[in-house]
Write an enzyme that holds these catalytic residues in place. Structure first.
Site, PDB file in Angstrom:
ATOM      1  CB  SER A  21      -0.915  -0.020   0.998  1.00 35.17           C
ATOM      2  OG  SER A  21      -1.910   0.833   1.130  1.00 35.17           O
ATOM      3  CD  GLU A  26      -5.590  -4.196  -3.738  1.00 34.17           C
ATOM      4  OE1 GLU A  26      -5.677  -3.807  -2.401  1.00 34.17           O
ATOM      5  OE2 GLU A  26      -4.393  -4.313  -4.362  1.00 34.17           O
ATOM      6  CG  HIS A  72      -5.829  -2.344   0.812  1.00 33.78           C
ATOM      7  ND1 HIS A  72      -4.657  -2.311  -0.366  1.00 33.78           N
ATOM      8  CD2 HIS A  72      -5.250  -1.564   1.600  1.00 33.78           C
ATOM      9  CE1 HIS A  72      -3.927  -1.412  -0.206  1.00 33.78           C
ATOM     10  NE2 HIS A  72      -3.957  -0.891   1.240  1.00 33.78           N
TER      11      HIS A  72
END
Length: 540
Positions: free
Chosen positions: A212, A334, A433
């Protein structure tokens, strides 16, 4: 430094100084090792400075403070928390796990945590380097760095100390107030280069991995002149390369709002405030910068032309960075991480989502794009279409564009998509995610507080983790993630566009993200296409 028989193996002599660590699970572990001076007082928002050093033997058996950040008792409903007290500004430290402080010159893995630029810590149990060090015979380093307002607030050129930043080749100490987080990470990389050989590592075989926001950092480091020669490989897990990063003028509008929230007139007054007040003002900036249908990012890197000259998504396409080996991937859903459990989005209407699509594609194609997403996910609610759109434009499509560009340069990446959905929350999170993280580290016992792992079948979970963990180890060691328990994984090139799908059955597919790639091409929106399966045995 190699130890003599009978010598205390918990004490190591480094160029930086003498440290006493601990033996944990057969590994030598050093915690809270300073790699830069505490960024306090006038050093707030300045580039990282060299640590003054210490005399005698410094204790390195306990974690130090994590970077100041917002904290909610009880954590969040997905991860269960991503940073916990103690917090403090004296946070520029790193942790090291090594099989032995000898002369073996093992490959090195440096981990840069994510957290939306506002949360996280290199000392979180889930980011322990134990499994990589033990299973891969690697030296693992996890880094704490400044985040939130202390790491990402841009105070403008008037706050800079003169001189050009390291982006132009000067020293980090010459850098001004732009992107202090990046100066921290560069300082940590220099520490690794200077000290890791004494800890059994090879300074010429360093892989930097991040997830990320940490993947954005990793890419920025890979393209930075100061890091040239310090990084051999990178692993980019779910980089949000679709973020629109502000330049100085745009960022200063955000800074003005932050100053007002903090009750300060200028940088000097901000430096006089205790850090909890700075974090509190950051919470206010969340509210001011939120937009419906967009991932909230109150703090971002600034492309200031000095400390950061280009978007990190482009960093691996220029100069010596094109020679760095790259593994790159995303999760299938995600955006479900931030939106699937938010009741404010559950009742989103077709009209709202179509209007949001129009902000990306324009008004005329918006209905056709909505229909394409609807066809790609039969039974999709408007909220599902919205989450797939956000996943594509923030994560999947920019990652695929990087893979396409590297293929065109003849330096293809290894691409993957993580597809295993979690049954938690009636399956609403999907393959969200962050879900790949405990599989990559293969350390589910360190994620017991994470609600999003509830209900995963142990046999499927553990088999997938085994395969992924060893693919990461193989890549760190050789630049090639293949190993005997994987289907053949080819680099991403055209026209094959091979992408490894990590699911209960692992499969190498051709053009797995083809529907998203074609839909987001500048030309007319295209009908989604299905991926082409490539050879390789299934793996449960």
């Amino acid at each position: 430094m190699a130890h003599s028989p009978g010598e205390d193996t918990t004490v190591v002599d480094l160029p930086a100084g003498r440290l006493r660590g601990a033996i944990e699970g057969g590994l030598t572990v050093l915690r809270a090792v300073p790699y830069a001076a505490p960024p306090v007082g006038d050093l707030r928002w300045r580039a990282a400075r060299p640590h003054p050093g210490w005399s005698g033997t410094r204790d390195a058996t306990a974690d130090g403070p994590s970077a100041p950040q917002m904290y909610r008792e009880g954590g969040d409903p997905v991860l269960g928390g991503h940073g916990s007290p103690p917090f403090g500004e004296d946070c520029l430290t790193l942790n090291v796990w090594t099989p032995a402080a000898d002369n073996a010159r093992r490959p090195v893995l440096v981990w840069i945590h994510g957290g939306g630029f506002v949360s996280g810590s290199g000392s979180l149990p889930g980011y322990s380097g134990e499994t990589f060090a033990r299973d891969g015979d690697l030296v693992v380093v996890s880094v704490n760095y400044r985040i939130g307002p202390l790491g990402y607030l841009y105070l403008g050129p008037d706050d800079e100390e003169g001189g050009e930043s390291g982006e132009g080749g000067g020293s980090a100490e010459d850098a001004g107030s732009g992107n202090p987080w990046l100066s921290d990470q560069l300082a940590a990389l220099r520490w690794v280069n200077e000290n890791i050989a004494a800890l059994g590592g090879d300074p010429d075989s360093v892989t930097v991995a991040g997830q990320s926001g940490g993947a954005v950092s990793t890419a920025a480091l890979a393209g930075h002149p100061q890091a040239q020669g310090l990084i051999k490989r990178v692993i980019l897990q779910s980089p949000p390369f679709g973020l629109d990063l502000p330049g100085p003028d745009a960022y200063l509008e955000r800074t003005a709002a932050y100053l007002e929230l903090a009750g300060a007139k200028d940088a000097a007054e901000l430096r006089a405030l205790p850090w909890p007040e700075l974090i509190g003002a950051g919470a206010g900036l969340f509210a001011l910068t939120m937009r419906w249908g967009y991932w909230p990012t109150p703090f971002l890197p600034v492309v200031d032309g000095t400390t950061l000259r280009r978007h990190p998504a482009e960093a691996l396409l220029h100069g010596p960075a094109t020679d760095i080996d790259v593994m790159l991937g995303w999760t299938r859903e995600e955006a479900n991480f931030g939106f699937a459990l938010d009741e404010g989005y559950a009742d989103a209407t077709r009209e709202q989502v179509t209007a949001r699509i129009a902000e990306t594609f324009g008004a005329e194609p918006a209905l056709e794009v909505y229909a394409a997403y609807e066809r790609a996910r039969p039974g999709a609610r408007p909220a599902d279409v919205l989450m797939d759109l956000i996943t594509d434009e923030l994560f999947r499509v920019p990652a695929v564009r990087l893979a396409e560009a590297r293929a065109a340069l003849g330096r293809p990446v290894w691409a993957y998509q993580f597809d295993l959905p979690t049954p938690a929350y009636e399956g609403r999170l999907g393959a969200a995610h962050c879900l790949e993280l405990p599989f990559v580290f293969d350390n589910f016992d360190q994620w017991s507080q994470a609600p999003f792992l509830a209900g995963l079948t142990p046999a499927v979970r553990d088999g997938l983790a085994y395969a992924m963990h060893r693919a990461w180890i193989a890549f760190v060691r050789t630049g090639d993630p293949n190993h005997p328990d994987l289907p053949l994984w080819q680099p991403y090139d055209t026209p094959a566009r091979t992408t490894m799908r990590f699911d209960s059955v692992i499969t190498a597919l051709g053009d797995l993200a083809g529907s998203s790639r074609l839909l987001h091409e500048p030309a007319e929106p295209a009908e989604p296409t299905g991926p082409t399966e490539r050879t390789g045995p299934p793996h449960a």
